[in-house]
Write a protein that holds these residues in place. Structure first.
Motif, PDB file in Angstrom:
ATOM      1  N   GLU A 115     -28.112 -34.422 -45.526  1.00  0.00           N
ATOM      2  CA  GLU A 115     -29.168 -34.720 -44.551  1.00  0.00           C
ATOM      3  C   GLU A 115     -28.769 -34.256 -43.156  1.00  0.00           C
ATOM      4  O   GLU A 115     -29.595 -33.789 -42.375  1.00  0.00           O
ATOM      5  N   LEU A 248     -36.196 -24.076 -54.357  1.00  0.00           N
ATOM      6  CA  LEU A 248     -37.321 -24.332 -53.449  1.00  0.00           C
ATOM      7  C   LEU A 248     -38.674 -24.035 -54.114  1.00  0.00           C
ATOM      8  O   LEU A 248     -39.614 -23.587 -53.467  1.00  0.00           O
TER       9      LEU A 248
ATOM     10  N   MET B   1     -35.931 -36.416 -53.516  1.00  0.00           N
ATOM     11  CA  MET B   1     -37.084 -35.526 -53.688  1.00  0.00           C
ATOM     12  C   MET B   1     -36.667 -34.067 -53.527  1.00  0.00           C
ATOM     13  O   MET B   1     -35.920 -33.722 -52.617  1.00  0.00           O
ATOM     14  N   LYS B   2     -37.153 -33.246 -54.438  1.00  0.00           N
ATOM     15  CA  LYS B   2     -36.790 -31.828 -54.378  1.00  0.00           C
ATOM     16  C   LYS B   2     -37.568 -31.137 -53.263  1.00  0.00           C
ATOM     17  O   LYS B   2     -38.750 -31.386 -53.059  1.00  0.00           O
ATOM     18  N   LEU B   3     -36.867 -30.244 -52.581  1.00  0.00           N
ATOM     19  CA  LEU B   3     -37.520 -29.494 -51.518  1.00  0.00           C
ATOM     20  C   LEU B   3     -38.178 -28.250 -52.110  1.00  0.00           C
ATOM     21  O   LEU B   3     -37.691 -27.684 -53.079  1.00  0.00           O
ATOM     22  N   THR B   4     -39.301 -27.856 -51.515  1.00  0.00           N
ATOM     23  CA  THR B   4     -39.929 -26.591 -51.891  1.00  0.00           C
ATOM     24  C   THR B   4     -40.260 -25.854 -50.598  1.00  0.00           C
ATOM     25  O   THR B   4     -40.155 -26.423 -49.512  1.00  0.00           O
ATOM     26  N   ILE B   5     -40.663 -24.612 -50.750  1.00  0.00           N
ATOM     27  CA  ILE B   5     -41.025 -23.843 -49.557  1.00  0.00           C
ATOM     28  C   ILE B   5     -42.135 -24.554 -48.790  1.00  0.00           C
ATOM     29  O   ILE B   5     -42.130 -24.610 -47.563  1.00  0.00           O
ATOM     30  N   PHE B   8     -40.909 -27.975 -47.138  1.00  0.00           N
ATOM     31  CA  PHE B   8     -39.623 -27.893 -46.438  1.00  0.00           C
ATOM     32  C   PHE B   8     -39.694 -28.433 -45.015  1.00  0.00           C
ATOM     33  O   PHE B   8     -38.889 -29.271 -44.602  1.00  0.00           O
ATOM     34  N   GLU B   9     -40.704 -27.969 -44.294  1.00  0.00           N
ATOM     35  CA  GLU B   9     -40.806 -28.356 -42.886  1.00  0.00           C
ATOM     36  C   GLU B   9     -40.897 -29.869 -42.728  1.00  0.00           C
ATOM     37  O   GLU B   9     -40.238 -30.455 -41.885  1.00  0.00           O
ATOM     38  N   SER B  12     -37.487 -31.647 -45.025  1.00  0.00           N
ATOM     39  CA  SER B  12     -36.067 -31.338 -44.843  1.00  0.00           C
ATOM     40  C   SER B  12     -35.433 -32.226 -43.785  1.00  0.00           C
ATOM     41  O   SER B  12     -34.235 -32.467 -43.803  1.00  0.00           O
ATOM     42  N   LYS B  13     -36.235 -32.692 -42.853  1.00  0.00           N
ATOM     43  CA  LYS B  13     -35.640 -33.526 -41.801  1.00  0.00           C
ATOM     44  C   LYS B  13     -36.073 -34.989 -41.913  1.00  0.00           C
ATOM     45  O   LYS B  13     -36.054 -35.742 -40.957  1.00  0.00           O
ATOM     46  N   GLY B  15     -34.604 -37.243 -43.636  1.00  0.00           N
ATOM     47  CA  GLY B  15     -33.467 -38.126 -43.883  1.00  0.00           C
ATOM     48  C   GLY B  15     -33.435 -39.251 -42.853  1.00  0.00           C
ATOM     49  O   GLY B  15     -34.063 -39.167 -41.809  1.00  0.00           O
ATOM     50  N   LYS B  18     -30.942 -40.927 -37.214  1.00  0.00           N
ATOM     51  CA  LYS B  18     -29.642 -41.364 -36.713  1.00  0.00           C
ATOM     52  C   LYS B  18     -29.802 -42.513 -35.734  1.00  0.00           C
ATOM     53  O   LYS B  18     -30.709 -42.540 -34.924  1.00  0.00           O
ATOM     54  N   PHE B  57     -19.426 -42.445 -38.474  1.00  0.00           N
ATOM     55  CA  PHE B  57     -19.385 -41.482 -39.563  1.00  0.00           C
ATOM     56  C   PHE B  57     -18.337 -40.404 -39.354  1.00  0.00           C
ATOM     57  O   PHE B  57     -17.745 -40.289 -38.297  1.00  0.00           O
ATOM     58  N   ARG B  58     -18.100 -39.654 -40.417  1.00  0.00           N
ATOM     59  CA  ARG B  58     -17.058 -38.638 -40.389  1.00  0.00           C
ATOM     60  C   ARG B  58     -17.653 -37.275 -40.069  1.00  0.00           C
ATOM     61  O   ARG B  58     -18.811 -37.005 -40.357  1.00  0.00           O
TER      62      ARG B  58
END
Lengths: 582, 121
Positions: A115, A248, B1-5, B8-9, B12-13, B15, B18, B57-58
């Protein structure tokens, strides 16, 4: 904003003696003006400026003053603490000479969490590539960037990819060469441990570009943490659909596996590496054919170094032209160096091609400790050479280093000072290659050993002018006739130290002297009369009765009898035995 | 969840966001050799004991080998700082002095990172 206290960061960059006193001076000056609630004075451990006297930095305004005197304190507080003004006379504009592309995420992201990498625009390059769905365009972008192999050779990356792409073959492979073995180089380990996904992404993109469905990480087994983190990265990437079947959601499928190197240096050589993955003994075979044509299991194979692959995703994201703007005419982008040896700040740095040794050693590395004189910088590990101080203003790129008799190599950069003996250095690197020679071809197997024997004799004071001539002849033979890069380049450290420091060889041969005091056989042991307490311990311990005298007269070492075993030096409790050249 | 094209936008972020307060410890071979694992544990423990809203975190190696172990701290109301040469004692100070008392620690600062939202909430 505004709620934050100002910070006055203080550091004496000359010898650190004044740091505490200046911090106190600032503190009392703040108290006198009742400003101590508005600012905190703090002593810095490092301020990234060297030999510029007392350096003071005001944060968050990020104003830096150098060579600060006591009389400047009042002005600094009035202008920069009370107000947001600057004192022009002592203002410095520190510039960061590093550009972090390969290491962009190292130290920022959590390497065990995908992530984090995704949040830092990770796998965006892969997405772009698959969206574009055009191999030629990917290779074109890499070509535009001018990226060259960072493992040492400097071969244009796009060409390797293109050769493999052109091969009409169902099965192709991509290999990440992480068999980092040069003494003093650890950039590959740092990248794999600090940002494994960057390399994974680079490999998937490379796999797509050449038409491979499978790739291997070849990591040396001595890097357990790197292996662990790459493994973790692979499984996380699979879970996210970034690796494996239908990446993807497209019809591109690609798989990655890890193979471990068992610690043979020669396995960093392409063909030996391939043999090792195939389960054979790690021996090189003659090229051509190059692996891009006939490689792993006879299939077209591209082998790229960790650092090269780490540059791929940023190039795809930002465009080849972006990378091509950094660097020199023939060497584009950045290079990671492991800066070690006689240097104040041992560090892993990433600098633009074209930077000079002087900038690296003094502006980034903080110079040589203990006021010693710098002698040379060694680059390229056992395949490289030494670069003496007079060439420190040379811009670093592949060609310039080669012209100076060294190579870029994987990026080890070891700083050497007056205490380093060039004969000893040559011997060290040559011994490494002799140990690591696979023994397949005669020039490397026999030549290396013979050269090492000659060097050892020189370092023991048994050398003659003829030794140097022989060294040159064997070097030439090894360079021309060895099978692989290991043997071809093994004489480089000898040749380059001979080229620039022949005087040191002469000292060993003719004067039986090692000015740096490294070659033990050339030590001269002497009793320092002023320190000697006449206890007689040295005499009793000398195995060859080379020490004469008694408690009344004191002791003396007879040089002709002395076998330089060092026993007297070790047993003396009063440090009254000197060893060295004088 | 699997990412796809296509997703993605968006995804992908997605998560976990922080925490705005965090402490990063450089935990690569180089850092661990210098004692970063002890530092990491000490900080984790101190954060827990004081019930602080700080993620620990590391990260990998930040490149300043001479200053390992390295710890970067971002805490509200105080500048973002990279501390180096951190031992158990300094690690405790980082939590108690830097994070809790908002005071910087002498002789261990290797850089102060300038940022737009300098510690402001």
């Amino acid at each position: 904003m505004g709620k934050l206290k100002k910070i006055i960061l203080v550091k004496d960059t000359a010898n650190n003696k004044e740091t505490v006193r200046f911090a106190e001076l600032f503190n009392s000056a703040l108290r006198d003006r009742a400003l101590d609630e508005q600012a905190q004075v703090v002593r810095a451990a490092d301020i990234n400026i060297y030999n510029q006297g007392v350096v003071v930095r005001i944060m968050p305004s990020d104003i830096t003053y150098v060579n600060v005197n006591e009389k400047d304190i009042d002005m600094i507080i009035r202008k920069s603490i009370k107000n947001n003004d600057i004192v022009k006379e002592i203002l410095a504009k520190p510039e960061d000479k590093q550009i972090r592309i390969v290491l962009r995420n190292c130290g920022n992201v959590d390497p065990e969490n995908i992530e984090d990498y995704l949040a830092a625009d990770g796998y965006l390059g892969l997405k772009k590539v698959l969206e574009l769905d055009d191999r030629d365009k990917v290779i074109e972008e890499i070509k535009k960037s001018g990226l060259r192999g960072r493992g040492g050779g400097g071969f244009p990356t796009w060409m390797k990819w293109n050769f493999a792409k052109e091969q009409d073959n169902e099965t192709k492979f991509i290999i990440c060469n992480a068999d980092e073995g040069d003494p003093g180089a650890y950039m590959d380990r740092s990248v794999l441990e600090g940002d494994p996904h960057t390399v994974v992404e680079g490999m998937i993109i490379a796999g797509f570009a050449i038409g491979a469905k499978k790739g291997y990480f070849y990591i040396r087994a001595e890097y357990p943490l790197a292996i662990l983190r790459v493994n973790l990265a692979l499984s996380q990437a699979r879970e996210k659909g970034l690796l494996g079947q239908n990446i993807l959601g497209t019809d591109f499928s690609f798989e990655l596996e890890i193979r471990l190197g068992a610690g043979a240096f020669v396995c960093g050589e392409e063909t030996a590496l391939i043999a090792s993955i195939e389960g054979k003994r790690g021996c090189p075979v003659p090229r051509p054919p190059y692996p891009s044509v006939i490689g792993l299991w006879g299939k077209p194979t591209v082998i790229n170094n960790v650092e090269t692959l780490s540059s791929v995703a940023p190039i795809i994201c930002k465009g080849g032209d972006w990378l091509a703007k950094i660097g020199t005419e023939k060497s584009k982008g950045t290079k990671v160096f492991a800066l070690t040896g006689k240097i104040a700040n041992s560090s892993l740095i990433e600098v633009p091609m074209g930077i000079t040794f002087r900038e690296i050693v003094y502006d980034i590395g903080g110079g040589v400790p203990d006021n010693k004189n710098i002698k040379a910088v060694q680059t390229g590990g056992p395949s490289g050479g030494v670069i003496p101080e007079k060439f420190f203003d040379t811009p670093i790129d592949y060609e310039n280093l080669q012209n100076l008799g060294s190579i870029m190599g994987s990026g080890g950069m070891i700083v050497m000072d007056e205490d380093d003996c060039m004969v000893d250095i040559a011997k060290f690197y040559l011994k490494f290659c002799v140990d690591e020679s696979c023994g397949k071809c005669a020039p490397c197997r026999i030549g290396g050993k013979q050269m090492l024997d000659l060097l050892t004799e020189i370092s023991e004071g048994k050398g003659t002018q003829e030794h140097i001539e022989k060294l040159k002849t064997i070097s030439h033979t090894m360079q021309k006739a060895s099978l692989c890069g290991l043997g071809q380049t093994a004489p480089n450290p000898v040749m380059s130290t001979l080229k620039y420091f022949e005087n040191e060889y002469i000292d060993h041969i003719e004067h039986k002297k090692c000015t740096a005091g490294k070659c033990e056989s050339l030590y001269e042991y002497k009793v320092i009369e002023e320190k000697c307490r006449r206890c007689g311990l040295c005499k009793r311990n000398c195995p060859v009765d080379a020490i004469v005298g008694d408690k009344d007269e004191g002791y003396k070492i007879i040089q002709e009898k002395c076998i330089k075993c060092g026993k007297c030096y070790e047993v003396c409790k009063f440090e009254a035995i000197s060893r060295g050249n004088n | 969840m699997k990412l796809t094209i296509d997703n993605f936008e968006q995804e992908s972020k997605s998560g976990k966001p922080k925490n705005k307060n965090w402490i990063k410890v450089g935990l690569s071979t180089c850092g661990i050799a210098a004692g970063a694992d002890v530092v990491f544990e000490t900080i984790q423990k101190a954060v827990k004991e004081n019930k602080l809203d700080v993620s620990v975190f590391r990260t990998g190696c930040a490149g300043k080998c001479y200053a390992e172990p390295l710890v970067e701290v971002k805490a509200e109301g105080v500048a973002r700082v990279v501390y180096g040469g951190v031992d158990k004692d300094t690690a405790e100070k980082i939590v108690q002095k830097h994070v809790m008392a908002k005071q910087l620690i002498d002789d261990h600062i290797y850089s102060i990172i300038k940022e737009e939202d300098n510690g402001e909430a």
